[in-house]
Design a protein around this motif. Structure first.
Motif, PDB file in Angstrom:
ATOM      1  N   LEU A 125       0.976  -1.290   0.231  1.00 55.02           N
ATOM      2  CA  LEU A 125      -0.012  -0.059  -0.012  1.00 55.02           C
ATOM      3  C   LEU A 125       0.859   1.183  -0.141  1.00 55.02           C
ATOM      4  O   LEU A 125       0.516   2.188  -0.662  1.00 55.02           O
ATOM      5  CB  LEU A 125      -0.874   0.024   1.111  1.00 55.02           C
ATOM      6  CG  LEU A 125      -1.991  -0.934   1.163  1.00 55.02           C
ATOM      7  CD1 LEU A 125      -2.971  -0.786   2.532  1.00 55.02           C
ATOM      8  CD2 LEU A 125      -3.131  -0.467  -0.029  1.00 55.02           C
ATOM      9  N   ALA A 126       2.020   1.187   0.767  1.00 57.00           N
ATOM     10  CA  ALA A 126       2.810   2.303   0.640  1.00 57.00           C
ATOM     11  C   ALA A 126       3.773   2.537  -0.398  1.00 57.00           C
ATOM     12  O   ALA A 126       4.680   3.353  -0.673  1.00 57.00           O
ATOM     13  CB  ALA A 126       3.746   2.371   1.822  1.00 57.00           C
ATOM     14  N   GLY A 127       3.848   1.465  -1.437  1.00 60.97           N
ATOM     15  CA  GLY A 127       4.404   1.495  -2.645  1.00 60.97           C
ATOM     16  C   GLY A 127       5.714   1.194  -2.334  1.00 60.97           C
ATOM     17  O   GLY A 127       6.747   1.227  -3.146  1.00 60.97           O
ATOM     18  N   ALA A 128       6.171   0.457  -1.183  1.00 61.20           N
ATOM     19  CA  ALA A 128       7.609   0.022  -0.749  1.00 61.20           C
ATOM     20  C   ALA A 128       7.909  -1.226  -1.381  1.00 61.20           C
ATOM     21  O   ALA A 128       9.224  -1.519  -1.390  1.00 61.20           O
ATOM     22  CB  ALA A 128       7.658   0.205   0.548  1.00 61.20           C
ATOM     23  N   VAL A 129       7.005  -2.067  -1.888  1.00 62.42           N
ATOM     24  CA  VAL A 129       7.297  -3.443  -2.233  1.00 62.42           C
ATOM     25  C   VAL A 129       6.413  -3.516  -3.598  1.00 62.42           C
ATOM     26  O   VAL A 129       5.413  -3.103  -3.832  1.00 62.42           O
ATOM     27  CB  VAL A 129       6.835  -4.431  -1.273  1.00 62.42           C
ATOM     28  CG1 VAL A 129       6.961  -6.002  -2.012  1.00 62.42           C
ATOM     29  CG2 VAL A 129       7.586  -4.355  -0.046  1.00 62.42           C
ATOM     30  N   ARG A 130       6.952  -4.283  -4.448  1.00 60.41           N
ATOM     31  CA  ARG A 130       6.144  -4.536  -5.858  1.00 60.41           C
ATOM     32  C   ARG A 130       5.110  -5.220  -5.615  1.00 60.41           C
ATOM     33  O   ARG A 130       4.755  -5.989  -4.700  1.00 60.41           O
ATOM     34  CB  ARG A 130       7.120  -5.470  -6.777  1.00 60.41           C
ATOM     35  CG  ARG A 130       8.487  -4.541  -7.133  1.00 60.41           C
ATOM     36  CD  ARG A 130       9.303  -5.636  -8.156  1.00 60.41           C
ATOM     37  NE  ARG A 130       9.020  -6.858  -8.421  1.00 60.41           N
ATOM     38  CZ  ARG A 130       9.903  -7.686  -8.079  1.00 60.41           C
ATOM     39  NH1 ARG A 130      11.007  -7.627  -7.759  1.00 60.41           N
ATOM     40  NH2 ARG A 130       9.774  -9.077  -8.373  1.00 60.41           N
TER      41      ARG A 130
END
Length: 172
Positions: A125-130
């Motif tokens: 959700l935070a865009g930190a993981v693909r």
């Protein structure tokens, strides 16, 4: 503990002192450290140790249980990458658990799968993981890195470099 009755305050303090001393003694001396050394380090009689932990395996099992509980709590506060680092570091620092209980990392890590799944969801959700990364992949990486840290004698530098490679593969 053999009894299911709540422990008195002094018994709780002794148990906590024994566990803390056992972690220090086993970390410093390895699986060969004697329970008597733990008692001395905790400042209690050997009988007190055996009342709480009838065998060395019981003592180490309690350390593992406490570690898993602490990791479960940490998962509520950490992000995925911090938690991953915490687990691999704990594995490296708690090698005596493997020596004494012959524990494979997969079981304890599987017990944390709910917490890891929540961390993964938050990271996505935070865009930190693909977005295409799945829980089973993260658990496999965590298991492999944790087992490597336990069995491989990884230095802090090697842990950091290995985690950097893993994290690069997870990030978008």
């Amino acid at each position: 503990m053999l009894s299911s009755k709540p422990l008195r305050a002094d018994a709780r303090r002794n148990r906590a002192r024994i566990l803390a001393a056992a972690e220090e003694v086993f970390a410093a001396r390895g699986a060969g450290a004697a329970t008597e050394e733990v008692a001395a380090a905790a400042g209690v009689a050997i009988g007190t140790v055996f009342r709480h932990f009838p065998t060395k395996q019981d003592l180490v099992g309690a350390i593992l249980k406490d570690l898993l509980a602490a990791l479960g709590e940490a998962a509520k506060e950490d992000d995925l990458f911090t938690f991953f680092t915490r687990v691999v570091t704990a594995a490296a620092e708690k090698k005596f658990v493997v020596e004494l209980l012959d524990v494979e990392v997969a079981g304890p890590i599987a017990s944390l799968s709910g917490a890891v799944g929540e961390l993964l969801d938050r990271a996505k959700l935070a865009g930190a993981v693909r977005a295409e990364i799945e829980l089973d992949e993260v658990l496999a990486l965590l298991t492999a890195a944790g087992q490597g840290a336990l069995r491989g004698g990884w230095s802090a530098d090697l842990r950091a470099r290995t985690l950097a490679v893993i994290f690069a593969g997870l990030r978008p």
